[in-house]
Design an enzyme around this catalytic site. Structure first.
Site, PDB file in Angstrom:
ATOM      1  N   ALA A   1      -2.211   5.015  11.533  1.00  0.00           N
ATOM      2  CA  ALA A   1      -2.761   6.056  12.395  1.00  0.00           C
ATOM      3  C   ALA A   1      -1.992   7.347  12.128  1.00  0.00           C
ATOM      4  CB  ALA A   1      -2.653   5.636  13.861  1.00  0.00           C
ATOM      5  N   GLU A   2      -2.392   8.015  11.069  1.00  0.00           N
ATOM      6  CA  GLU A   2      -1.638   9.190  10.610  1.00  0.00           C
ATOM      7  C   GLU A   2      -1.575  10.301  11.636  1.00  0.00           C
ATOM      8  OE1 GLU A   2      -3.398   7.270   8.695  1.00  0.00           O
ATOM      9  OE2 GLU A   2      -1.879   6.702   7.232  1.00  0.00           O
TER      10      GLU A   2
ATOM     11  N   HIS B   1      -5.949   8.313  -3.947  1.00  0.00           N
ATOM     12  CA  HIS B   1      -4.527   7.961  -3.872  1.00  0.00           C
ATOM     13  C   HIS B   1      -3.710   8.613  -4.988  1.00  0.00           C
ATOM     14  CE1 HIS B   1      -6.078   4.765  -1.294  1.00  0.00           C
ATOM     15  NE2 HIS B   1      -4.860   4.383  -0.993  1.00  0.00           N
TER      16      HIS B   1
HETATM   17  C1  LIG Z   1      -5.278   6.235   6.063  1.00  0.00           C
HETATM   18  C2  LIG Z   1      -4.480   5.207   5.327  1.00  0.00           C
HETATM   19  N1  LIG Z   1      -3.216   4.916   5.722  1.00  0.00           N
HETATM   20  C3  LIG Z   1      -2.473   3.993   5.073  1.00  0.00           C
HETATM   21  C4  LIG Z   1      -2.968   3.331   3.976  1.00  0.00           C
HETATM   22  C5  LIG Z   1      -2.108   2.326   3.213  1.00  0.00           C
HETATM   23  N2  LIG Z   1      -2.677   0.971   3.333  1.00  0.00           N
HETATM   24  C6  LIG Z   1      -3.501   0.456   2.402  1.00  0.00           C
HETATM   25  S1  LIG Z   1      -4.051  -1.069   2.836  1.00  0.00           S
HETATM   26  C7  LIG Z   1      -3.151  -1.071   4.252  1.00  0.00           C
HETATM   27  C8  LIG Z   1      -3.209  -2.242   5.180  1.00  0.00           C
HETATM   28  C9  LIG Z   1      -4.628  -2.460   5.644  1.00  0.00           C
HETATM   29  O1  LIG Z   1      -4.687  -3.603   6.434  1.00  0.00           O
HETATM   30  P1  LIG Z   1      -6.092  -4.108   6.936  1.00  0.00           P
HETATM   31  O2  LIG Z   1      -6.872  -2.943   7.464  1.00  0.00           O
HETATM   32  O3  LIG Z   1      -5.881  -5.237   7.869  1.00  0.00           O
HETATM   33  O4  LIG Z   1      -6.864  -4.571   5.636  1.00  0.00           O
HETATM   34  P2  LIG Z   1      -6.424  -5.804   4.703  1.00  0.00           P
HETATM   35  O5  LIG Z   1      -5.462  -5.257   3.703  1.00  0.00           O
HETATM   36  O6  LIG Z   1      -5.813  -6.848   5.589  1.00  0.00           O
HETATM   37  O7  LIG Z   1      -7.699  -6.262   4.064  1.00  0.00           O
HETATM   38  C10 LIG Z   1      -2.451   0.128   4.395  1.00  0.00           C
HETATM   39  C11 LIG Z   1      -1.549   0.462   5.516  1.00  0.00           C
HETATM   40  C12 LIG Z   1      -4.302   3.666   3.576  1.00  0.00           C
HETATM   41  N3  LIG Z   1      -4.854   3.074   2.496  1.00  0.00           N
HETATM   42  N4  LIG Z   1      -5.017   4.576   4.265  1.00  0.00           N
END
Ligand SMILES: Cc1ncc(C[n+]2csc(CCOP(=O)(O)OP(=O)(O)O)c2C)c(N)n1
Ligand SMILES: Cc1ncc(C[n+]2csc(CCOP(=O)(O)OP(=O)(O)O)c2C)c(N)n1
Ligand SMILES: [Mg+2]
Ligand SMILES: [Mg+2]
Lengths: 330, 345, 330, 345
Positions: free
Chosen positions: C59-60, C129
């Protein structure tokens, strides 16, 4: 020819877009029955229905993000961001999604979305409601950036923007809304990337956009009395940018001032000057100068605002500096 | 708001989770044998595709980030089985399974992962940006929460043009804390848009467990705040996922608005290749979770209707299709550098 | 002197900041026990406790916004934004709040917050990214922008950043994390706004920052073989920008190339060139040129990425163009 | 989540709303006569200040946007009466009442609205950006939702430094749909931060009624989704607001974490000066609402404890203080233009 105000042009342009293309619709805050806080959509909800002139909750991310999703499915959303400052609340949808999806998808997805917004100083709304932020978006590949200065261009450029298969940032200036201008009926579409010479002159070229064009014209009139002949170019769009027109003008005037209300530091004048210097160095008899606002947040009080905002006084001064009539004051 | 609750079949992870549940026809959601085989084929394809892609990545044939769908096959397939081919799906960084389940072809997916000219996006997208409009797979957003907005917007388009199509957003449990999650659900709710938000609660947002991210980690219960129906479904059970999705999709198609589905599952692999998993979850936990395999659940559920040899034939077909896809990518030319300078503004 | 990697310097700098100032704390995703996805905070949670090295939900907006609120109350938050691209998700907190509150409040509020992030291409993370977005923030009055290129500067500039009573955007480049450099113990604080000459030369000046400095040095070494003597300036910070150092260098070389990985269109090179042209026009024997990335989203595939990203090959070419060895290729 | 519900006194707008409710001592939250008079003084000050400022605006002495707090005095005052002077408040575009209730002085507020050098921000802020750190009034954010983040961050600072201070965020009902609302509440919840979110549900977000913005327009009920206590209070009744805030503030101070308070009230004036009110609400509705005046409610509630003449004396004092404040602003010099070029980076 008819004479209408800038805001009337914005309203007509949107009405014509909705009438001409059933895929077009508008989203924004207070734009429905209320007609927009600046009256930009007055009467449109009545005419086209609230499903095509959609009032949004206060949630810029979803407004812009849903616009992207709808555009991808073939719609032509026109999203109104009430104040340009609020674009910061929905930046991700514009920068990471709207601008990139067509390219990333190998041209499978298109995002024909027009983001309409207005910004600028002069109404004493303070630091968070007065910014001029178009320069950010020159730096975001995938977006067109349009800033009309007169009613005619509003109508001509809006048609092109709605028809474009890329997202467009369509930027207005609050202070222009009540200004008037002649419009033909109908106004023909104006291609993006074509500037116009608003006033021809021989001694120096001022390249500007939006409200700054009017200020440059004021400066030009004042300086005429001092025997200085100023050419004023209205770029009309920043992406694409009509650098050729500026270079052609320089081949006659050999001097350039770039004017924008945006903060000078990091502003788009740097882009134009870099292009001009790289492509027309030998044409230059003097260093191109910038007339932009000083690097401070926009303060509330009149006296303070006018101390940092770029206006005709600054443009006039820069022209004189460029001509060597005054010492460069940085 | 009680009216915020629709009549969704919502087997809680608890009751459906224990044992490869019995095969009462009802549990098949009335699916014909050929549909059942198709479902199996897709789940098996995802599983094997991820294994293969991981291998080629470790061999250095793929580069860039890689997020495996392994263990979540029943969610991807159960959801997409409830969709029409003209319905659309938006996805996340972990999207291979979603793409395959929605019908995208292995060759161009593989080629995209490999960055080849024949990839769906000509190599411009990669693993986190696969798109196949032809199959209604209209975009992955690795910006957490982004998929929800795109689907909401797509649903808005359907609503505006009076098409009876539905948009589905796959989201991770990590997306629930994002502002865009809130804004998407709220907008879809007040406009009654034909969208289904499927939160794949795979236990982790990278190293985080949902409970570390929200006090109320019952994702589905969030639906109430938006006045829309919500349901928890056992994401290991493809039939449960299918049934819940079907109900939600039908409601959406009939103008009943959005639904929030929480599919409980488990992320078998690390967050991405190279993830330091050991820092946040014990190997035993993973092994235990993997013992409850969506493919095995399916096999035992349909054992009395579909014979083992039949499944074996499907498996063999899938193996050769994957081998073909890898060959396709391998034999495809890299993209022409010049193409990098086209298609933007 | 000790030799450490860039990422080790980032880690040490943060550890020293937390040790030196009890008001300092870190917020970010995966930064606690996990130690950061790039290991920038490895061991810090164990050493300083999870209350001072705080893992955040995804949650940026709240991460950055809560940082502002905490800073206003006298803390010194260090907020890690995992990928610079995600700054678009929290833009409002930075632009409308962090950067403006001190000014708007008539100096009653201070926002001593350091926003640490990393960006750039090279790891094939794709369009969302891989961006390099520092140029946006030059255009946001109220923010300092820091981009160290070597471990020593990471440590020296980080101290100054944490101590500053204004928000600072502290930008790293993923591709630098494994690079090594010597550091004194301790490293003295480095003032913002002071660039350094990384390599002196007589024929042309290259002004760069971050990763581009290394690339410029590579170009310089290559061109030396062709008998071209290149001076390489590392600006180190963009706000404030050490224009004086560049002008001094130009008084010897009379030629300038500005290099950054950021997209050239609308990038900060335009700011430096505009300043240099306005203040040192007569020193210039040739048009200053920019070496920036082409205006496209960053594609995934190797071959595509290297076709649009600015690298040593482009810097070398621009130097040759600036020296008239090659035709300017735009 | 039942544990998500704290023991808050939550008189629903319905039951407390009807009639100027009876004056049982309990309803005064045990406030001494001097506190009661102070509360009255502040409410009356806000009311009269807004009337005066509106007049000077129409006379052209003030410029820029103007959002009146009229009608919402009981919320500002009831909330701030439950705070310590070292607690902090963040506010919105509609913040005059909040600033006055938190103790900021009329002179510098008025001067700031007039853009004079003696204003709290030296004329740099204006009506939407008043700050008085000395009074714990630490920032208005007219970016809808912004006040919630600032207060959450302030509460984080208090928590990190183990201070027993509390942060209060005033927000409008229009902020509920914003992503930052969701993110602020979630963060405050998981970190159990000492913050109280006060949503002033004044019936409108500019021309919008809450029900047009959310299907579930029971703002307080959103608390559940975050696993925190929520309560609705009658925002016309200063005692109800005070009691609810006190409970929330105490909980926060004792480490019990955040609370979401919804104070139901009514926006007496247009959204801002010049608002085309008639387009979205009938004059009759406004007139009816104004008949339930927080000041009258107070008067009748305390009638048996404080005599009318006593109140009249307070009113007279306030009138002269406001006149003084206007004189102060009027006699203050405009800011030195040079000061615009100081204080940033
Ligand atoms: C806005 C944003 N913040 C941080 C990230 C870094 N990030 C990539 S995947 C991830 C975890 C995501 O978890 P979830 O939504 O449960 O998906 P899953 O990986 O479990 O499929 C994070 C923090 C991002 N891609 N986008
Ligand atoms: C992010 C953002 N979007 C839109 C606006 C424009 N705007 C200013 S006030 C307002 C209505 C706010 O309503 P509410 O939150 O209920 O506060 P109230 O005016 O009722 O006090 C809107 C939409 C804004 N200031 N900020
Ligand atoms: Mg997850
Ligand atoms: Mg309201």
């Amino acid at each position: 020819m008819r004479e209408i105000t800038y805001i009337e042009a914005v309203r007509e342009a949107q009405a014509e877009a909705l009438a001409a293309d059933h895929r077009a619709f508008i989203m924004g805050q207070e734009i429905g029955e209320y007609g927009g806080v600046f009256r930009a959509t007055q009467g449109l909800a009545e005419r086209f229905g609230v499903h095509r002139v959609r009032d949004m909750p206060i949630a810029e991310q979803s407004m812009l993000g849903a616009g992207v999703g709808a555009a991808v499915m073939g719609m032509r959303p026109i999203v109104e961001v009430m104040f340009m400052d609020f674009i910061a609340c929905g930046m991700d949808a514009i920068v990471n999604h709207a601008a990139k999806m067509r390219y990333m998808s190998g041209d499978q997805l298109r995002v024909p979305m027009v983001i309409r917004t207005q910004g600028g100083s002069g109404t004493h709304h303070g630091s968070q409601h007065s910014q001029t932020l178009e320069s950010w978006f020159l730096h975001v590949p995938g977006l067109a950036v349009v800033m009309p200065s007169v009613p005619h261009d509003v109508k001509g450029l809006f048609q092109t923007s709605v028809a474009l298969d890329h997202p467009v940032l369509f930027i207005e200036h609050r202070a222009l809304y009540r200004t008037k201008g002649k419009v033909s009926d109908p106004v023909a579409p104006i291609p993006l990337g074509k500037g116009v010479i608003r006033r021809s002159g021989d001694d120096v070229t001022v390249a500007a956009i939006g409200k700054s064009v009017r200020q440059a014209l004021t400066s030009a009139r004042q300086l005429e009395e001092e025997g200085v002949s100023v050419e004023v170019i209205d770029l009309r769009t920043l992406v694409p940018m009509d650098v050729e027109l500026v270079l052609r003008s320089l081949s006659r005037t050999h001097r350039l001032v770039v004017a924008h209300e945006a903060v000078e530091r990091g502003g788009w004048a740097g882009e134009l000057i870099s292009r001009v210097v790289a492509e027309g160095f030998d044409e230059l008899d003097a260093p191109p100068l910038r007339a932009g606002s000083k690097a401070f947040p926009i303060p509330f009080a009149r006296e303070l605002e006018s101390a940092m905002i770029a206006d005709e006084r600054l443009i006039t001064r820069r022209i004189q500096e460029c001509l060597g009539m005054l010492e460069y004051s940085g | 708001m009680s009216d915020g609750h629709g009549p969704l079949p919502a087997p809680s992870a608890a009751d459906a989770g224990d044992s490869g549940c019995v095969a009462s026809p009802a549990r098949f959601g009335g699916l014909s044998e050929s549909r059942l085989l198709e479902i199996f084929r897709l789940m098996y394809t995802i599983r094997r595709f991820e294994v293969e892609m991981e291998r080629t990545h470790l061999d250095g044939e793929i580069y860039g980030p890689f997020h495996s769908s392994m263990g979540q096959e029943a969610v991807s397939v159960g959801v997409c089985a409830a969709l029409r081919s003209d319905d659309v799906v938006t996805s996340t960084h972990r999207g291979h399974g979603h793409a395959i389940a929605k019908g995208a072809e292995l060759g161009p997916i593989c080629a995209e992962l490999w960055g080849r000219s024949t990839g769906y996006c000509g190599g411009k997208g990669g693993s986190m940006h696969i798109v196949s409009t032809e199959h209604g797979f209209v975009g992955q957003s690795p910006i957490i929460g982004g998929s929800g907005l795109l689907a909401t917007g797509a649903a808005l388009a359907f609503d505006l043009t009076r098409q009876s199509r539905v948009a589905v957003a796959f989201m991770g449990d990590g997306a629930v804390g994002q502002g865009v999650f809130h804004e998407s659900l709220n907008l879809a709710a007040i406009w009654r848009l034909p969208v289904v938000f499927v939160v794949e609660n795979n236990g982790f947002a990278h190293s985080f467990r949902a409970a570390q991210m929200q006090l109320n980690s019952q994702v589905a219960s969030r639906a109430e705040g938006y006045g829309i129906p919500g349901a928890v479904v056992d994401g290991i059970d493809v039939f449960a996922v299918y049934a819940a999705t079907r109900a939600a999709v039908e409601r959406a198609r009939e103008g009943g608005g959005p639904t929030l589905l929480e599919a409980k599952c488990y992320r078998w692999r690390g967050h991405n290749l190279g993830d330091a998993e050991h820092l946040y979850r014990p190997r035993e936990e993973v092994e235990k979770a993997r013992r409850d395999d969506p493919l095995d659940r399916f096999r035992s559920a349909i054992s009395d209707r579909i014979s083992f040899p039949t499944l074996a034939t499907v498996e063999a077909e899938v193996e050769s299709q994957i081998a073909q896809a890898v060959r396709f990518a391998d034999q495809s030319a890299p993209p022409d550098p010049q193409s990098a300078l086209e298609g933007s503004f």
